[in-house]
Design a protein around this motif. Structure first.
Motif, PDB file in Angstrom:
ATOM      1  N   ALA A 101      32.907  32.618 -34.046  1.00 17.19           N
ATOM      2  CA  ALA A 101      32.807  31.599 -32.995  1.00 17.19           C
ATOM      3  C   ALA A 101      34.110  30.835 -32.840  1.00 17.19           C
ATOM      4  O   ALA A 101      34.539  30.522 -31.722  1.00 17.19           O
ATOM      5  CB  ALA A 101      31.662  30.640 -33.309  1.00 17.19           C
ATOM      6  N   LEU A 102      34.772  30.542 -33.961  1.00 20.39           N
ATOM      7  CA  LEU A 102      36.064  29.849 -33.909  1.00 20.39           C
ATOM      8  C   LEU A 102      37.124  30.725 -33.256  1.00 20.39           C
ATOM      9  O   LEU A 102      37.928  30.256 -32.436  1.00 20.39           O
ATOM     10  CB  LEU A 102      36.504  29.462 -35.316  1.00 20.39           C
ATOM     11  CG  LEU A 102      37.819  28.678 -35.425  1.00 20.39           C
ATOM     12  CD1 LEU A 102      37.713  27.345 -34.695  1.00 20.39           C
ATOM     13  CD2 LEU A 102      38.182  28.455 -36.886  1.00 20.39           C
ATOM     14  N   ALA A 103      37.118  32.015 -33.580  1.00 20.19           N
ATOM     15  CA  ALA A 103      38.079  32.939 -32.969  1.00 20.19           C
ATOM     16  C   ALA A 103      37.849  33.035 -31.466  1.00 20.19           C
ATOM     17  O   ALA A 103      38.811  33.087 -30.676  1.00 20.19           O
ATOM     18  CB  ALA A 103      37.966  34.319 -33.611  1.00 20.19           C
ATOM     19  N   LEU A 104      36.580  33.039 -31.039  1.00 22.89           N
ATOM     20  CA  LEU A 104      36.277  33.084 -29.604  1.00 22.89           C
ATOM     21  C   LEU A 104      36.771  31.820 -28.906  1.00 22.89           C
ATOM     22  O   LEU A 104      37.391  31.891 -27.832  1.00 22.89           O
ATOM     23  CB  LEU A 104      34.774  33.251 -29.396  1.00 22.89           C
ATOM     24  CG  LEU A 104      34.288  33.168 -27.944  1.00 22.89           C
ATOM     25  CD1 LEU A 104      34.911  34.274 -27.102  1.00 22.89           C
ATOM     26  CD2 LEU A 104      32.761  33.231 -27.886  1.00 22.89           C
ATOM     27  N   ALA A 105      36.509  30.655 -29.503  1.00 18.24           N
ATOM     28  CA  ALA A 105      36.948  29.402 -28.898  1.00 18.24           C
ATOM     29  C   ALA A 105      38.465  29.350 -28.783  1.00 18.24           C
ATOM     30  O   ALA A 105      39.014  28.877 -27.780  1.00 18.24           O
ATOM     31  CB  ALA A 105      36.436  28.224 -29.729  1.00 18.24           C
ATOM     32  N   HIS A 106      39.154  29.843 -29.793  1.00 23.06           N
ATOM     33  CA  HIS A 106      40.618  29.871 -29.760  1.00 23.06           C
ATOM     34  C   HIS A 106      41.115  30.792 -28.648  1.00 23.06           C
ATOM     35  O   HIS A 106      42.060  30.453 -27.922  1.00 23.06           O
ATOM     36  CB  HIS A 106      41.152  30.325 -31.122  1.00 23.06           C
ATOM     37  CG  HIS A 106      42.639  30.205 -31.247  1.00 23.06           C
ATOM     38  ND1 HIS A 106      43.479  31.294 -31.303  1.00 23.06           N
ATOM     39  CD2 HIS A 106      43.442  29.115 -31.302  1.00 23.06           C
ATOM     40  CE1 HIS A 106      44.733  30.882 -31.389  1.00 23.06           C
ATOM     41  NE2 HIS A 106      44.738  29.568 -31.397  1.00 23.06           N
ATOM     42  N   ALA A 107      40.459  31.932 -28.486  1.00 21.70           N
ATOM     43  CA  ALA A 107      40.844  32.865 -27.427  1.00 21.70           C
ATOM     44  C   ALA A 107      40.607  32.254 -26.054  1.00 21.70           C
ATOM     45  O   ALA A 107      41.419  32.425 -25.130  1.00 21.70           O
ATOM     46  CB  ALA A 107      40.075  34.169 -27.580  1.00 21.70           C
ATOM     47  N   GLN A 108      39.492  31.540 -25.893  1.00 19.44           N
ATOM     48  CA  GLN A 108      39.206  30.902 -24.603  1.00 19.44           C
ATOM     49  C   GLN A 108      40.242  29.829 -24.279  1.00 19.44           C
ATOM     50  O   GLN A 108      40.643  29.683 -23.115  1.00 19.44           O
ATOM     51  CB  GLN A 108      37.800  30.299 -24.638  1.00 19.44           C
ATOM     52  CG  GLN A 108      36.687  31.331 -24.638  1.00 19.44           C
ATOM     53  CD  GLN A 108      35.324  30.730 -24.876  1.00 19.44           C
ATOM     54  OE1 GLN A 108      35.184  29.702 -25.560  1.00 19.44           O
ATOM     55  NE2 GLN A 108      34.292  31.340 -24.320  1.00 19.44           N
ATOM     56  N   ALA A 109      40.681  29.093 -25.297  1.00 18.21           N
ATOM     57  CA  ALA A 109      41.709  28.079 -25.072  1.00 18.21           C
ATOM     58  C   ALA A 109      43.036  28.718 -24.661  1.00 18.21           C
ATOM     59  O   ALA A 109      43.719  28.240 -23.748  1.00 18.21           O
ATOM     60  CB  ALA A 109      41.889  27.227 -26.335  1.00 18.21           C
ATOM     61  N   ARG A 110      43.397  29.802 -25.317  1.00 25.00           N
ATOM     62  CA  ARG A 110      44.635  30.500 -24.956  1.00 25.00           C
ATOM     63  C   ARG A 110      44.539  31.072 -23.544  1.00 25.00           C
ATOM     64  O   ARG A 110      45.494  30.998 -22.765  1.00 25.00           O
ATOM     65  CB  ARG A 110      44.915  31.617 -25.956  1.00 25.00           C
ATOM     66  CG  ARG A 110      45.364  31.126 -27.329  1.00 25.00           C
ATOM     67  CD  ARG A 110      45.582  32.287 -28.284  1.00 25.00           C
ATOM     68  NE  ARG A 110      46.628  33.176 -27.801  1.00 25.00           N
ATOM     69  CZ  ARG A 110      47.923  33.034 -28.079  1.00 25.00           C
ATOM     70  NH1 ARG A 110      48.322  32.025 -28.833  1.00 25.00           N
ATOM     71  NH2 ARG A 110      48.817  33.877 -27.609  1.00 25.00           N
TER      72      ARG A 110
END
Length: 261
Positions: free
Chosen positions: A37-46
């Motif tokens: 979930a953290l990796a997904l949120a980071h990808a969405q921010a990028r």
């Protein structure tokens, strides 16, 4: 039989905030689901930072509301330069200056600028409905509104040059905010009285976190209208203008940030 394990009080709080709390653990590490979930949120921010800005789509939405639009770009020629050189995002390109000169629009009470900033997703999703929510306040107060300027590769201070070149009494820049790990599409408003190149952040007011999960369009429009009215009364924005909009009654019968006519 033994007593059942006590319920973790932190778990109850997860329904009240998007903050990452009560994540649990798998031995000394986070559970796999939380890591993903953290990796997904980071990808969405990028993605929010790098996604192209569809200025034409925003223009169509604003024109459907009856607003004239003008499109400009900052002096940053591309996204990579924009991210490395914030200074270039604060000044208009030569073509942008010429476009504003040709527009012939000068001397309005307020100019709205829609800017991509650090989240084009925020500008795409929230700028048009926010402008629509602001319209009744502008109409009631009788403020003159210049064409809405749509700015690409823009930093907050770009509004100062736009407002100065259009001779505006005030500029409100609607801009995609720096994405967080729970808010990749948050929109902010920066209001500056008597805009000109060289204004500092201490001379403007900010209304932040405009999105369905944060400040609603109606609430943001209410606050912006209050700030505009107070800025006109005081002749300033920034640290000298304290946000007291919440002191105004928010009941449906008397929800009005504007002084009586």
């Amino acid at each position: 039989m033994g007593e059942p394990p006590a319920r973790d009080p932190w778990t109850q709080l997860t329904g009240l905030t998007a903050a990452r709390i009560a994540l649990g653990r798998a031995g000394p590490a986070l559970p796999t689901r939380e890591v993903l979930a953290l990796a997904l949120a980071h990808a969405q921010a990028r993605d929010a930072v790098h996604a192209p800005f569809d200025a034409d789509a925003v223009a169509r939405g604003l024109e459907a509301l009856g607003h004239a639009t003008v499109q400009v770009a900052s002096a940053a020629p591309d996204r990579a330069t924009y991210l490395r050189r914030p200074d270039l995002g604060r000044r208009l390109s030569g073509a942008g200056r010429e476009t504003l000169e040709r527009s012939g629009a000068r001397g309005s009470d307020l100019v709205l600028v829609v800017a991509d900033g650090l989240s084009s997703a925020a500008a795409h999703a929230h700028a048009v409905p926010l402008v629509a929510a602001l319209a009744p306040y502008v109409d009631r107060a009788g403020w003159s509104l210049g064409p809405v300027v749509i700015a690409t590769q823009a930093r907050v201070a770009l509004g100062d040059e736009i407002g100065e070149r259009l001779g505006a009494g005030m500029v409100a820049l609607l801009v995609g905010e720096r994405p967080g790990l729970s808010s990749p599409d948050s929109l902010g408003i920066y209001l500056t009285h008597a805009p000109h190149v060289g204004r500092t952040d201490a001379e403007r007011n900010c209304i932040s976190n405009i999105r369905p999960e944060g400040l609603s369009y109606d609430e943001a429009a209410f606050k912006l209208a209050w700030h505009i009215a107070e800025a006109r009364r005081l002749g300033l924005t920034g640290v000298g203008l304290k946000d007291e909009s919440d002191l105004v009654s928010l009941t449906l019968e008397s929800r009005d940030p504007l002084p009586p006519a």
